[in-house]
Write an enzyme that holds these catalytic residues in place. Structure first.
Site, PDB file in Angstrom:
ATOM      1  N   HIS A   1      59.858  18.021  16.354  1.00 33.74           N
ATOM      2  CA  HIS A   1      59.660  18.876  17.658  1.00 33.74           C
ATOM      3  C   HIS A   1      60.932  18.770  18.515  1.00 33.74           C
ATOM      4  CE1 HIS A   1      57.294  21.360  20.304  1.00 33.74           C
ATOM      5  NE2 HIS A   1      57.706  20.729  21.240  1.00 33.74           N
TER       6      HIS A   1
ATOM      7  N   LYS B   1      51.677  30.870  20.116  1.00 35.43           N
ATOM      8  CA  LYS B   1      50.291  30.488  20.653  1.00 35.43           C
ATOM      9  C   LYS B   1      49.497  31.407  21.213  1.00 35.43           C
ATOM     10  CE  LYS B   1      51.145  25.671  21.504  1.00 35.43           C
ATOM     11  NZ  LYS B   1      51.096  24.143  22.637  1.00 35.43           N
TER      12      LYS B   1
ATOM     13  N   TYR C   1      63.020  20.106  30.233  1.00 33.68           N
ATOM     14  CA  TYR C   1      64.448  20.422  29.756  1.00 33.68           C
ATOM     15  C   TYR C   1      65.464  20.630  30.817  1.00 33.68           C
ATOM     16  CZ  TYR C   1      61.855  22.229  25.761  1.00 33.68           C
ATOM     17  OH  TYR C   1      60.655  22.296  25.059  1.00 33.68           O
TER      18      TYR C   1
ATOM     19  N   HIS D   1      57.176  30.370  26.369  1.00 38.19           N
ATOM     20  CA  HIS D   1      56.219  29.631  27.153  1.00 38.19           C
ATOM     21  C   HIS D   1      55.593  30.487  28.467  1.00 38.19           C
ATOM     22  CE1 HIS D   1      56.976  25.758  26.176  1.00 38.19           C
ATOM     23  NE2 HIS D   1      58.392  25.396  26.614  1.00 38.19           N
TER      24      HIS D   1
ATOM     25  N   ARG E   1      63.451  21.710  18.634  1.00 36.40           N
ATOM     26  CA  ARG E   1      62.832  22.797  19.578  1.00 36.40           C
ATOM     27  C   ARG E   1      63.449  22.316  20.806  1.00 36.40           C
ATOM     28  NH1 ARG E   1      59.005  27.004  20.759  1.00 36.40           N
ATOM     29  NH2 ARG E   1      57.908  26.271  22.991  1.00 36.40           N
TER      30      ARG E   1
ATOM     31  N   ARG F   1      58.291  26.108  17.019  1.00 43.58           N
ATOM     32  CA  ARG F   1      57.272  25.217  16.782  1.00 43.58           C
ATOM     33  C   ARG F   1      57.229  25.208  15.314  1.00 43.58           C
ATOM     34  NH1 ARG F   1      54.861  28.216  21.046  1.00 43.58           N
ATOM     35  NH2 ARG F   1      54.669  27.263  23.031  1.00 43.58           N
TER      36      ARG F   1
END
Length: 316
Positions: A262, A190, A297, A288, A265, A166
């Site tokens: 983005h 994150k 994806y 994730h 990515r 990211r």
């Protein structure tokens, strides 16, 4: 109030519910969101939605949150569609208002929650746009590496794609996050979660050139901020600044403007899946929390498989 732990206490000592003003109550809720640890970007998004709804209420002569009805929300939604806003944008703004009224309901401040029976419109389920391998290579080859800024751009964009990062993750890197011997990169994702990801040879090569020759030039005599990527002013390269540079090279490469920073990515994950990588490994690679985020994806690769199937006409 029904739930004391959710109650708001403003530093000013004023009661935001005293005159039922929608603006005052919105400000109190946003303050509570920030104090509860919500991300600044999330708070800002909710604030923008409430600001727009507050303007709509004012235009129809309403100022108090207790006067808001389901019909007001429906009319606001219709007005946004008339202005050409997409379903996704409209529903995102409505969600902010819904959450406010749900919170007010929890506080016992509503006779009836006007948002409770408002059915959301289904947002069209569109596949994200992903550059092909050839397009990514074209983008990278377009970058002018005869200048220090060009070398930095090549290094940082190679890192974004090579490690599937990211923008916030890549701009937070330090030189110490690279394990140059083993080709690994330590990433702060994150929620403060760290992960270690492999980095491609090209990304390592360009990052190495940048660190040894270009970074000192960009830094000049300014104090070292500690971050890896330096802007032309000698300070840290921000996520917004990096986004501008990536979009610049996308245009220079003649790629579709619909490609966003983005998308690199997404491209990293999609290309790995196309080449046989395990979805579980991709989940860890991207940082994730669970597998549901990989569905987009997987659908992209299945879409490619369908095209190939139709083109080859097996069994015909």
């Amino acid at each position: 109030m029904k739930n004391s732990q959710n109650s708001v206490s403003l530093e000013s000592g004023q009661d935001p519910f005293e005159n039922d003003g929608f603006i005052a109550v919105s400000a109190a809720w946003l303050e509570w969101l920030a104090a509860s640890g919500r991300r600044p970007k999330t708070v800002a998004c909710r604030g923008e939605a409430l600001k727009r709804f507050g303007e709509f209420l004012h235009s129809v002569g309403k100022e108090r949150f207790r006067d808001v009805t389901k019909r007001d929300l429906e009319n606001w939604r219709s007005a946004m569609f008339e202005r050409g806003n997409s379903v996704a944008t409209v529903e995102q703004r409505l969600r902010g208002v819904r959450l406010l009224f749900d919170w007010l309901d929890e506080q016992g401040l509503l006779f009836e929650n006007p948002a409770r029976k408002l059915k959301p419109h289904r947002v069209p389920d569109r596949l994200p746009v992903v550059p092909s391998v050839g397009e990514v290579f074209r983008l990278l080859a377009t970058i002018d590496t005869s200048t220090p800024i060009g070398v930095r751009d090549r290094a940082v964009i190679e890192t974004v794609y090579g490690a599937g990062l990211r923008l916030g993750e890549v701009t937070a890197l330090t030189a110490g996050d690279f394990d140059w011997d083993f080709g690994l990169l330590r990433v702060n994702g994150k929620g403060g979660k760290q992960r270690s990801v492999p980095v491609g040879k090209r990304a390592l090569k360009w990052a190495g050139v940048y660190v040894k020759t270009v970074r000192p030039l960009l830094l000049g005599k300014k104090p070292d901020p500690g971050c890896l990527w330096i802007g032309k002013d000698g300070g840290p390269l921000s996520s917004q600044g990096l986004s501008v540079r990536i979009r610049h090279w996308i245009r220079m490469a003649g790629l579709p403007r619909k490609y966003t920073p983005h998308a690199l990515r997404r491209a990293a994950a999609t290309h790995m899946l196309d080449n046989g990588a395990s979805p579980f490994a991709i989940k860890e690679f991207l940082g994730h929390a669970d597998m549901k985020h990989l569905s987009q994806y997987l659908r992209i690769t299945i879409g490619g498989l369908k095209e190939m199937h139709q083109g080859s006409r097996p069994g015909q």
